[in-house]
Design a protein around this motif. Structure first.
Motif, PDB file in Angstrom:
ATOM      1  N   ILE A   1      23.668  -8.121  39.634  1.00 54.37           N
ATOM      2  CA  ILE A   1      23.498  -6.939  40.463  1.00 54.37           C
ATOM      3  C   ILE A   1      23.748  -6.904  41.779  1.00 54.37           C
ATOM      4  O   ILE A   1      23.000  -7.649  42.443  1.00 54.37           O
ATOM      5  CB  ILE A   1      22.445  -6.108  39.806  1.00 54.37           C
ATOM      6  N   GLY A   2      24.547  -6.444  42.407  1.00 55.85           N
ATOM      7  CA  GLY A   2      24.476  -6.516  43.874  1.00 55.85           C
ATOM      8  C   GLY A   2      25.005  -7.782  44.317  1.00 55.85           C
ATOM      9  O   GLY A   2      24.480  -8.456  45.276  1.00 55.85           O
ATOM     10  N   CYS A   3      26.262  -8.211  44.105  1.00 56.16           N
ATOM     11  CA  CYS A   3      26.784  -9.474  44.337  1.00 56.16           C
ATOM     12  C   CYS A   3      26.950  -9.735  45.897  1.00 56.16           C
ATOM     13  O   CYS A   3      27.093 -10.887  46.521  1.00 56.16           O
ATOM     14  CB  CYS A   3      27.952  -9.649  43.608  1.00 56.16           C
ATOM     15  N   GLY A   4      27.458  -8.670  46.750  1.00 56.96           N
ATOM     16  CA  GLY A   4      27.549  -8.658  47.974  1.00 56.96           C
ATOM     17  C   GLY A   4      28.763  -9.747  48.282  1.00 56.96           C
ATOM     18  O   GLY A   4      29.900  -9.377  47.724  1.00 56.96           O
ATOM     19  N   THR A   5      28.759 -10.562  49.358  1.00 55.17           N
ATOM     20  CA  THR A   5      29.946 -11.548  49.639  1.00 55.17           C
ATOM     21  C   THR A   5      29.931 -12.486  48.783  1.00 55.17           C
ATOM     22  O   THR A   5      30.650 -13.595  48.859  1.00 55.17           O
ATOM     23  CB  THR A   5      29.564 -11.767  51.187  1.00 55.17           C
ATOM     24  N   GLY A   6      29.166 -12.616  47.612  1.00 52.01           N
ATOM     25  CA  GLY A   6      29.449 -13.470  46.697  1.00 52.01           C
ATOM     26  C   GLY A   6      28.441 -14.901  46.888  1.00 52.01           C
ATOM     27  O   GLY A   6      28.811 -16.054  46.167  1.00 52.01           O
ATOM     28  N   VAL A   7      27.696 -15.158  47.709  1.00 53.80           N
ATOM     29  CA  VAL A   7      26.954 -16.236  47.995  1.00 53.80           C
ATOM     30  C   VAL A   7      26.077 -16.751  46.719  1.00 53.80           C
ATOM     31  O   VAL A   7      26.098 -17.939  46.235  1.00 53.80           O
ATOM     32  CB  VAL A   7      26.037 -15.992  49.084  1.00 53.80           C
ATOM     33  N   TYR A   8      25.514 -15.731  46.316  1.00 58.01           N
ATOM     34  CA  TYR A   8      24.681 -15.971  45.048  1.00 58.01           C
ATOM     35  C   TYR A   8      25.466 -16.268  43.876  1.00 58.01           C
ATOM     36  O   TYR A   8      25.253 -16.960  42.839  1.00 58.01           O
ATOM     37  CB  TYR A   8      23.659 -14.993  44.726  1.00 58.01           C
ATOM     38  N   THR A   9      26.715 -15.365  43.742  1.00 63.23           N
ATOM     39  CA  THR A   9      27.584 -15.398  42.728  1.00 63.23           C
ATOM     40  C   THR A   9      28.097 -16.982  42.487  1.00 63.23           C
ATOM     41  O   THR A   9      28.146 -17.593  41.508  1.00 63.23           O
ATOM     42  CB  THR A   9      28.700 -14.519  42.937  1.00 63.23           C
ATOM     43  N   GLU A  10      28.490 -17.508  43.699  1.00 64.43           N
ATOM     44  CA  GLU A  10      28.955 -19.010  43.794  1.00 64.43           C
ATOM     45  C   GLU A  10      27.732 -19.794  43.251  1.00 64.43           C
ATOM     46  O   GLU A  10      28.267 -20.937  42.379  1.00 64.43           O
ATOM     47  CB  GLU A  10      29.421 -19.222  45.151  1.00 64.43           C
ATOM     48  N   LEU A  11      26.741 -19.666  43.651  1.00 61.96           N
ATOM     49  CA  LEU A  11      25.622 -20.409  43.046  1.00 61.96           C
ATOM     50  C   LEU A  11      25.418 -20.332  41.570  1.00 61.96           C
ATOM     51  O   LEU A  11      25.312 -21.433  40.907  1.00 61.96           O
ATOM     52  CB  LEU A  11      24.288 -20.283  43.664  1.00 61.96           C
TER      53      LEU A  11
END
Length: 260
Positions: free
Chosen positions: A49-59
């Protein structure tokens, strides 16, 4: 002064600053690193939820390479930036308000979010919805800003203008509120508090950082002209009180486990 979260204002702030977000959101990136260290298990399906620019998504993609990740954000510009990351082939993006996702029940093994839940208009109701979307033994893991965030700036503004509750952070949930939200619901609930401190050369640098990182939320208050004279006066108060321009980020790391 009471605040109510206006999600349209928050969304517009993030959208306008999407290109500069990663440059200024250093604490959020640190939170993403610590959050993922608390998450253990094998997850076939993950909802972010709330991926933003993908910093956490990439992790998430790197830590769980066999998982399919659905990354949701309210801002199309943020998603455009996230798609530039090293994400592999198992990440799909959805532009949507994470607070109003309608899904059939028991869909995900992990629902997770980094530094987003403080912007929810109805956090308790939204958590209930997410919990129903977890499979048995599923995990809800998130970091969330607490009401002690930017307490120094809140104190400085209050000293200058009088009153209290000038900042959005003052209405963010504290640990007791989070405990109540999961009481009787989660099979197990864990919450860990962390405080991160940032120092700035001057007040302008601090204001610039919270603007581009989105942590200012809806701003301080309408009707205030942030001209040089006011900023200089607030900076003098700040230095008199704290010796420097320092800002505290209060973060809660929360993990809730659903029964098998």
């Amino acid at each position: 002064m009471q605040h109510i979260i206006n999600k349209d204002v928050v969304k517009n702030n993030f959208s306008r600053n999407a290109l500069k977000y990663n440059e200024y959101a250093m604490v959020q990136a640190q939170c993403a690193q610590e959050l993922i260290e608390h998450i253990n298990g094998k997850f076939d399906d993950i909802l972010e939820i709330g991926c933003g620019t993908g910093v956490y998504t990439e992790l998430l993609a790197k830590h769980f390479p066999d998982s399919h990740i659905t990354a949701v954000d309210i801002s199309a510009r943020m998603i455009d930036e996230a798609k530039k990351g090293d994400l592999g082939e198992k990440v799909s993006f959805v532009k949507a308000d994470g607070e109003n996702i309608l899904q059939r029940s028991e869909v995900y093994d992990l629902i997770t979010s980094n530094a987003v839940f403080q912007w929810m208009e109805d956090l308790s109701g939204t958590i209930n919805n997410y919990y129903s979307m977890l499979k048995p033994s599923g995990v809800l893991a998130f970091s969330i800003y607490g009401p002690g965030t930017f307490n120094e700036f809140e104190s400085v503004i209050a000293e200058n203008f009088g009153g209290e509750r000038w900042l959005n952070a003052t209405i963010f949930p504290d640990q007791q509120a989070l405990d109540r939200m999961f009481s009787g619901k989660a099979h197990k609930f864990q919450v860990l508090e962390r405080k991160y401190s940032q120092e700035f050369n001057n007040l302008y640098d601090f204001l610039r950082a919270i603007k581009h990182s989105g942590t200012r939320g809806m701003g301080v208050s309408r009707g205030i002209f942030w001209g040089p004279e006011l900023v200089d006066r607030l900076e003098r108060i700040y230095v008199d009180k704290y010796g420097k321009i320092v800002a505290t980020h209060q973060i809660f790391y929360c993990l809730a486990y659903k029964k098998a």
